[in-house]
Design an enzyme around this catalytic site. Structure first.
Site, PDB file in Angstrom:
ATOM      1  N   THR A 172       7.351  -1.662  -6.011  1.00 26.03           N
ATOM      2  CA  THR A 172       8.719  -1.263  -6.359  1.00 26.03           C
ATOM      3  C   THR A 172       8.851   0.206  -6.734  1.00 26.03           C
ATOM      4  O   THR A 172       9.955   0.751  -6.721  1.00 26.03           O
ATOM      5  CB  THR A 172       9.242  -2.116  -7.535  1.00 26.03           C
ATOM      6  OG1 THR A 172       8.360  -1.968  -8.653  1.00 26.03           O
ATOM      7  CG2 THR A 172       9.335  -3.583  -7.146  1.00 26.03           C
TER       8      THR A 172
ATOM      9  N   THR B  10       2.876  -4.584  -6.442  1.00 24.44           N
ATOM     10  CA  THR B  10       2.713  -5.608  -7.474  1.00 24.44           C
ATOM     11  C   THR B  10       2.799  -7.016  -6.907  1.00 24.44           C
ATOM     12  O   THR B  10       2.127  -7.932  -7.385  1.00 24.44           O
ATOM     13  CB  THR B  10       3.779  -5.428  -8.570  1.00 24.44           C
ATOM     14  OG1 THR B  10       3.585  -4.152  -9.193  1.00 24.44           O
ATOM     15  CG2 THR B  10       3.682  -6.508  -9.634  1.00 24.44           C
TER      16      THR B  10
ATOM     17  N   SER C  16       2.393   1.240  -4.238  1.00 23.94           N
ATOM     18  CA  SER C  16       3.401   2.049  -3.532  1.00 23.94           C
ATOM     19  C   SER C  16       3.337   3.512  -3.932  1.00 23.94           C
ATOM     20  O   SER C  16       3.895   4.374  -3.242  1.00 23.94           O
ATOM     21  CB  SER C  16       4.808   1.505  -3.777  1.00 23.94           C
ATOM     22  OG  SER C  16       5.197   1.645  -5.120  1.00 23.94           O
TER      23      SER C  16
END
Length: 329
Positions: A92, A12, A59
């Site tokens: 994250t 992000t 991720s």
């Protein structure tokens, strides 16, 4: 001025949305590490920064191949190119997993700081710019040395072992269970440490002295009321899997049908770790499961227990020896 390498993986923090109000449908991987530095030119007043672009993806797309490459590159920059510290940017969603792998495997006591964002860099009220500034402040802090891999988010400094993502979108997503963060970055931009990790990591880890080219396959199975154990039976006739982590109910428990399947897997040579889906508290040995010869996962989340088991299996399949590793790391 300290020399810091910025390793960029995407996430992000690298994303752009349709407009500044796009907080959920944005696309990762549109900003490089160099772009992040251009957006925050004052970072060059904190450190002499060089960028290494490892990848630029969500991720959710990262794998152990990324982890191993990142470990090798970090050790190259810290131990051979003599950089003073590392900052890693990634998404994250799995940041805690990458960070914990590096925490267990990199042979250095220099600061290694992971940072991400819950909102794209250019979105309204983005946490990305300040998170990134904080990460470089921690990476250049003398007090960060020897504390293993650190995760910086929302003004807090967490140990990679303890921290986990707890909220889908809120900025205070990263929490360290009952133990709390190690320190903070205050409004005067000073780095304040109050605690230090005790479990073995980085330069004190047995895995940091090992050349890791590949990791054995370990899966996670989530237990629930009425679980049939059918998913576990899949591994009995599949030689490509060496271990399974059970995200158990409560204190790491499971149904009778799962227990029967687990017993077959253990006899087949699959190493099983008991963890808890609850997210808080230790999983300890209990008499009811003594005959199964299982590993107790301590207070590691299932996803982190998986990482430690993968690494442990590169050393041994002896369950007593693996249990000792879970007690120490």
């Amino acid at each position: 001025m300290k020399k810091i390498a910025l390793f960029s993986l995407g996430g992000t923090i690298s994303a752009k949305g349709i407009n500044y109000l796009d907080l959920k449908d944005y696309q990762s991987g549109l900003l490089t590490g160099e772009d992040l530095l251009l957006k925050l030119p004052n970072l060059q007043q904190i450190a002499d920064i060089d960028v290494v672009q490892i990848d630029n993806v969500s991720s959710t797309q990262l794998t152990s191949i990324h982890w191993i490459k990142l470990k090798e590159q970090i050790e190259e920059y810290l131990n051979h190119k003599n950089y003073d510290g590392i900052v890693v940017t990634q998404g994250t969603s799995t940041l805690e997993e990458t960070a914990y792998f590096i925490h267990l495997t990199v042979h250095s006591d220099k600061p290694i700081v992971f940072v991400g964002a819950q909102r794209p860099f250019d979105s309204i009220s983005s946490d990305a710019p300040l998170n990134l500034v904080h990460a470089f402040l921690v990476a250049t802090s003398d007090e960060a040395k020897g504390n293993g891999v650190l995760v910086v988010s929302n003004g807090e400094i967490h140990s990679a072992r303890d921290v986990t993502k707890t909220n889908t979108y809120k900025l205070e997503t990263f929490q360290s269970s009952i133990f709390g963060c190690l320190g903070i970055i205050d409004v005067d931009f000073s780095v304040q440490f109050y605690r230090a990790p005790i479990r073995k990591h980085t330069f004190s880890s047995v895995f940091s002295n090992k050349n890791i080219n590949d990791l054995p396959n370990v899966e996670i199975i989530y237990s629930y009321a009425g679980a049939t154990g059918e998913q576990l039976k899949f591994f009995q006739n599949n030689n490509s899997y060496k271990g399974v982590v059970i995200a158990g109910q409560g204190a790491g428990r499971f149904t009778k049908l799962e227990e029967e399947a687990i017993n077959h897997l253990v006899n087949y040579g699959i190493v099983i770790v008991r963890s808890s889906r609850g997210g808080h508290g230790r999983v300890v040995p209990i008499e009811a499961y003594n005959q199964l010869n299982l590993i107790s996962g301590d207070n590691l989340t299932p996803q982190k227990a998986r990482i430690l088991l993968m690494l442990a299996l590169t050393l041994t399949k002896n369950t007593d020896e693996i249990q000792q590793l879970f007690n120490q790391y």
